[in-house]
Design a protein around this motif. Structure first.
Motif, short mmCIF file in Angstrom:
data_model
loop_
_atom_site.label_atom_id
_atom_site.label_comp_id
_atom_site.label_asym_id
_atom_site.label_seq_id
_atom_site.Cartn_x
_atom_site.Cartn_y
_atom_site.Cartn_z
N PHE A 1 0.84 -1.19 0.00
CA PHE A 1 0.00 0.00 0.00
C PHE A 1 0.88 1.24 0.00
CE2 PHE A 1 -4.52 -0.81 0.95
CZ PHE A 1 -4.50 -2.17 1.25
N VAL A 2 0.39 2.30 -0.65
CA VAL A 2 0.91 3.64 -0.42
C VAL A 2 -0.25 4.46 0.12
CG1 VAL A 2 1.94 5.72 -1.40
CG2 VAL A 2 2.64 3.48 -2.24
N LEU A 3 -0.11 4.96 1.34
CA LEU A 3 -1.18 5.73 1.96
C LEU A 3 -0.83 7.22 1.93
CD1 LEU A 3 -1.57 3.54 5.19
CD2 LEU A 3 -2.91 3.37 3.08
N MET A 4 -1.83 8.06 1.88
CA MET A 4 -1.61 9.50 1.97
C MET A 4 -2.62 10.01 2.99
SD MET A 4 -1.65 12.31 -1.08
CE MET A 4 -0.60 11.43 -2.22
N LEU A 5 -2.30 9.82 4.24
CA LEU A 5 -3.28 10.08 5.30
C LEU A 5 -2.74 10.95 6.42
CD1 LEU A 5 -5.06 6.62 5.51
CD2 LEU A 5 -6.07 8.82 4.91
N ARG A 6 -1.64 11.66 6.13
CA ARG A 6 -1.09 12.51 7.17
C ARG A 6 -1.13 13.94 6.66
NH1 ARG A 6 2.01 10.92 11.54
NH2 ARG A 6 3.04 9.06 10.76
N PRO A 7 -2.12 14.73 7.09
CA PRO A 7 -2.21 16.12 6.59
C PRO A 7 -0.97 16.90 7.02
CG PRO A 7 -3.72 15.75 8.42
CD PRO A 7 -3.17 14.42 8.04
N ARG A 8 -0.55 17.84 6.20
CA ARG A 8 0.60 18.69 6.50
C ARG A 8 0.13 20.01 7.07
NH1 ARG A 8 5.39 18.15 3.30
NH2 ARG A 8 5.95 20.08 4.36
N GLY B 1 6.57 14.07 -5.01
CA GLY B 1 6.94 15.22 -5.83
C GLY B 1 6.05 16.44 -5.65
N TYR B 2 4.93 16.28 -4.95
CA TYR B 2 4.01 17.40 -4.73
C TYR B 2 4.08 17.91 -3.29
CZ TYR B 2 2.29 15.37 -9.02
OH TYR B 2 2.21 14.86 -10.29
N GLY B 3 4.97 17.30 -2.50
CA GLY B 3 5.10 17.72 -1.11
C GLY B 3 4.23 16.96 -0.14
N ASN B 4 3.50 15.95 -0.62
CA ASN B 4 2.65 15.17 0.27
C ASN B 4 3.46 14.13 1.06
OD1 ASN B 4 0.15 16.22 -0.90
ND2 ASN B 4 0.74 15.06 -2.72
N LEU B 5 3.08 13.90 2.29
CA LEU B 5 3.70 12.83 3.06
C LEU B 5 2.98 11.52 2.73
CD1 LEU B 5 4.13 14.47 6.59
CD2 LEU B 5 5.88 14.05 4.87
N CYS B 6 3.74 10.53 2.26
CA CYS B 6 3.16 9.25 1.87
C CYS B 6 3.76 8.15 2.73
CB CYS B 6 3.47 8.95 0.41
SG CYS B 6 2.87 10.22 -0.72
N GLN B 7 2.96 7.14 3.02
CA GLN B 7 3.40 6.05 3.86
C GLN B 7 3.35 4.74 3.07
OE1 GLN B 7 0.47 7.96 5.02
NE2 GLN B 7 1.94 9.53 5.62
N ARG B 8 4.46 4.05 3.02
CA ARG B 8 4.54 2.79 2.29
C ARG B 8 4.58 1.63 3.27
NH1 ARG B 8 9.51 3.32 -1.80
NH2 ARG B 8 8.65 1.29 -2.33
N VAL C 1 -7.21 18.80 -4.85
CA VAL C 1 -6.96 18.67 -3.41
C VAL C 1 -7.92 17.61 -2.87
CG1 VAL C 1 -6.66 19.91 -1.23
CG2 VAL C 1 -6.62 21.18 -3.39
N VAL C 2 -7.43 16.71 -2.04
CA VAL C 2 -8.33 15.82 -1.32
C VAL C 2 -8.20 16.11 0.16
CG1 VAL C 2 -8.29 13.96 -3.02
CG2 VAL C 2 -6.68 13.93 -1.12
N GLY C 3 -9.30 15.91 0.87
CA GLY C 3 -9.26 16.18 2.30
C GLY C 3 -10.64 16.08 2.90
N TYR C 4 -10.81 16.81 3.98
CA TYR C 4 -12.07 16.80 4.71
C TYR C 4 -12.78 18.14 4.53
CZ TYR C 4 -9.61 13.15 7.34
OH TYR C 4 -8.91 12.03 7.71
N TYR D 1 -12.31 23.56 5.53
CA TYR D 1 -11.58 22.66 4.63
C TYR D 1 -10.27 22.21 5.29
CZ TYR D 1 -14.70 23.79 0.77
OH TYR D 1 -15.79 23.90 -0.05
N ILE D 2 -9.98 20.94 5.19
CA ILE D 2 -8.70 20.41 5.67
C ILE D 2 -8.07 19.62 4.53
CG2 ILE D 2 -7.55 18.86 7.30
CD1 ILE D 2 -9.86 19.39 9.23
N ALA D 3 -6.95 20.08 4.02
CA ALA D 3 -6.29 19.40 2.91
C ALA D 3 -5.42 18.26 3.41
CB ALA D 3 -5.44 20.39 2.13
N ILE D 4 -5.48 17.13 2.72
CA ILE D 4 -4.58 16.01 3.03
C ILE D 4 -3.53 15.88 1.93
CG2 ILE D 4 -4.38 13.52 3.24
CD1 ILE D 4 -7.07 13.43 4.49
N GLY D 5 -3.94 16.06 0.66
CA GLY D 5 -2.99 15.85 -0.42
C GLY D 5 -3.28 16.75 -1.60
N TYR D 6 -2.21 17.07 -2.33
CA TYR D 6 -2.28 17.89 -3.53
C TYR D 6 -1.69 17.12 -4.70
CZ TYR D 6 -2.84 21.76 -0.27
OH TYR D 6 -3.30 22.58 0.72
#
Lengths: 265, 265, 265, 265
Positions: C19-26, C52-59, C188-191, C226-231
């Motif tokens: 999995f690659v997760l993108m679940l840690r908002p910056r 490459g977009y500055g998102n924190l990803c978890q593998r 943008v994805v988020g809440y 709005y809370i952004a998680i990923g761009y």
């Protein structure tokens, strides 16, 4: 081998037009830029930056009137690219971080649409290099390489329906097929010595056995004489020139690649 | 103006020696590389990468025996660099993220030791460009520029005690003084047309008024003819060549900068 | 306002699955992560990297059996997002280097197919923010927002034909329209606090007047919460989880966003 | 093991003061941040960015008056760090590009001054891990670890003369010695469970055998319980807080690390 390249572009510009050019090849493991020339006529201010894929890009505002770009290079490149039958599939969890992005679908490589097809094509192969070689062989046999047959880039699904295309089209389909079986694949644009008819060329690389390998379905087999200018996910990332505003078509575009016979080393 | 540069290095290598070279100037806002040549004799594999400061670096393993590096370039550069008396100090919280690192002390710029001295020197000035100009003028008046006076880089505290130095030494002291009053400053190495005696040169840039400005305490005033090859925090980051293992000294090192009189444009 | 979010995912995994997760908002200019919780059951080794977009990803490699991901956060975010009618179009040559990539077509935003349509839609507007606001208003009026109406991401051309879609679909079409008139746009994805029905959300940002502004065609107007998680360029880049190998569907997925009433600050 | 950390800082600020904080540990191969809390009182806008070493940094302008920073974390970390006697020296030409910078001298690690000493110290060892272990053992035996003995960071040459120091000082000398024999080394700041007296801690890592290994000359042997917050060339890069303008000293600074006994997993 040592190659001499030339790429010239001439435009007749009606309103000042922003360009992003990607015309400065980088020296890397597989090629060394021994000499390079890059002239603009008239000369205008240029800002160079490195994009997210490591390519050197040049930004400028082309003035109204005649605008010419003239580049030449002398490049030392491999006589014969590496091949590696049997090189294994790399588990997703072992891929370098910066390779992961080449698994995702992109504008012209809709990897999300080719899972079943790729699995069937490569079912008999060992996971890894041999799967990609099978995809390359299938493209060679099934998608007719027709230089000049399209202007705008086509997406892999369109190429698969149409069954023919330019080098870029075949690369898009190859990349989409690789990614759909979780093999990272990327587009390369550049020069190929001996290409017929001579033009800018495009091919693809796949990441297997711990490194990138070159594949080119337009050629009967992978030899040498490749010079990479840019890398990206697909043609959207690696246009040798991107122009904004009203469309401007080049008056003239010249591509030449010669063997450098002056050097003996 | 249009300049022709040449930088040649020759070594006699006893055991295969890893090198990192920084000899490929980048095209940027202030300079355009119209032609470039970079040859190694004998030719060996080279890997090029971009370092953390945006410099293009070349890694190679120099083989035993005679090893020569030959570079030339044709560069379009400003006739006269920008000056901006009165350009304001940029508040820390408004600095771009990637400029912040140039506020920290570094190997040869012990900014943490110059707070009082820099505050006194610049007390009468408006915060920003004028402070840096005052530091530059003070260096010109107080630290004797003695080309050839040192081999190894000296730290700013040593330069301040010694009161003389090469271009690199003056730059280190200038950078340390700027950073100690919270003005980002960085080292530049490159060519300067008309430098006497001709050699590789070093100067510094300070970030005020929203951009980097050039300062050079070795020259009576800032004119033009500067060609940057590398940027960094200090000389540790921007050596034109770094060599590992037993020390190897160049047999010969040649630097030339000429005005290109062939072009009229 | 201060919001409490919760996102839980549960899987029943048959074979170990990367999995690659993108679940840690910056934390950024518009939001501050005051508290965050991120648990995996069972706990497995995770590697985090910045894409490459500055998102924190978890593998990670999810083991066979029941696998649960539990995240919560407490986020300080704007009560009301900025709007800027009249903010001007930014000339291509003035865009920051890292914004340029958001002008290119991408997997689900075929900007190269919307030039005429976008020009017509926005013909009466001042170039810049007002064009984007017109695109957003047109989406609101013309493309029905139907939560739950699609599973796989749709491309902008498909959304335009279909005339309805989920939040992601509307964002894709909005982005493609902006880029086709040379306005950089990103996904943008988020809440979103108060979203009905509650779920992960997607919207888009456009770069005008020198910064990114938020647009959301699924809501009657842009408020706050709005809370952004990923761009990223589109949904291909910002999946909150990407899974490789045989498809695994979550047993359960829970999204909650509450107002934090415990704090008065 | 699962650890609970707490780091609190309180200031009495006379004029608004820019800060760069480095107080958000990253999840990586060796540690997982299961829960994290980061509060500012009063709450002010914060911009978070990733620095050149991959650290998350927070920029803010602390207002006049009482200003408090409160952080806690729950971290899953190794019970015992890896050791690798015999792990080989990595040839310079085989080092990853981004590791090369850790060979250069830096503000507090004057690697250029320790060549002879390091060669003598490690002469009997196999190149690689065993050399670093010998350097670590020498530091343990020769440089007295005296917590609280210095306020400002000292450079390796000063530490070597003084023969005692805080954790940071020992790390600086260890790093300088490693780099002087061409082994990349970097500074780490963070928490150590069981440290006496409890405080923020600093240690170093060396790159041998193809990866980074942890060394800590302040402890009798490398166990577990390490939590990294930041990485850099030396203390100049990894201050947990950097403050600009007139010096501000914390009224209170609290560091706690406890074993989390609530979880059994």
């Amino acid at each position: 081998m040592r190659l001499l390249t030339r790429f010239d572009l001439e435009f007749d510009i009606s309103v000042p037009t922003p360009f992003v050019l990607m015309l400065r090849p980088r020296s890397g493991a597989q090629q060394w830029i021994a000499r390079e020339e890059y002239r603009l006529t008239p000369h205008v201010p240029v800002f160079e930056f490195t994009d997210g894929y490591g390519n050197l890009c040049q930004r400028l505002l082309a003035p109204s009137g005649h605008f010419a770009i003239h580049t030449t290079a002398e490049v030392v490149t491999a006589d014969r690219l590496d091949r590696a039958p049997g090189a294994p599939f790399v588990n997703i969890q072992s891929l370098p971080d910066d390779v992961l992005a080449y698994l995702l679908p992109s504008r012209y490589c809709e990897a999300d649409r080719f899972g079943v097809m790729a699995a069937e094509l490569t079912a008999a192969q060992r996971p890894g290099y041999d799967q990609v070689a099978t995809i390359e062989a299938w493209l060679r046999a099934s998608i007719r390489y027709l230089p000049g047959s399209s202007g705008q880039p086509l997406a892999a699904t369109e190429v698969n329906t149409r069954q023919y295309g330019v080098c870029r089209d075949l690369a898009h389909l190859g990349i989409a097929l690789c990614r759909s079986i979780s093999i990272p694949a990327r587009m390369v644009v550049g020069y190929l010595y001996g290409l017929e008819p001579m033009d800018m060329h495009a091919w693809f690389e796949a990441y297997v056995g711990g490194r990138w390998y070159t594949f080119d379905p337009t050629q009967p087999e992978i030899g040498g004489g490749y010079i990479a200018i840019g890398y990206g996910r697909d043609a959207a990332d690696v246009a040798v020139y991107t122009q904004f505003g009203p469309a401007v078509f080049p008056l003239r575009q010249t591509v030449e690649v010669h063997l450098d016979t002056r050097h003996t080393g």
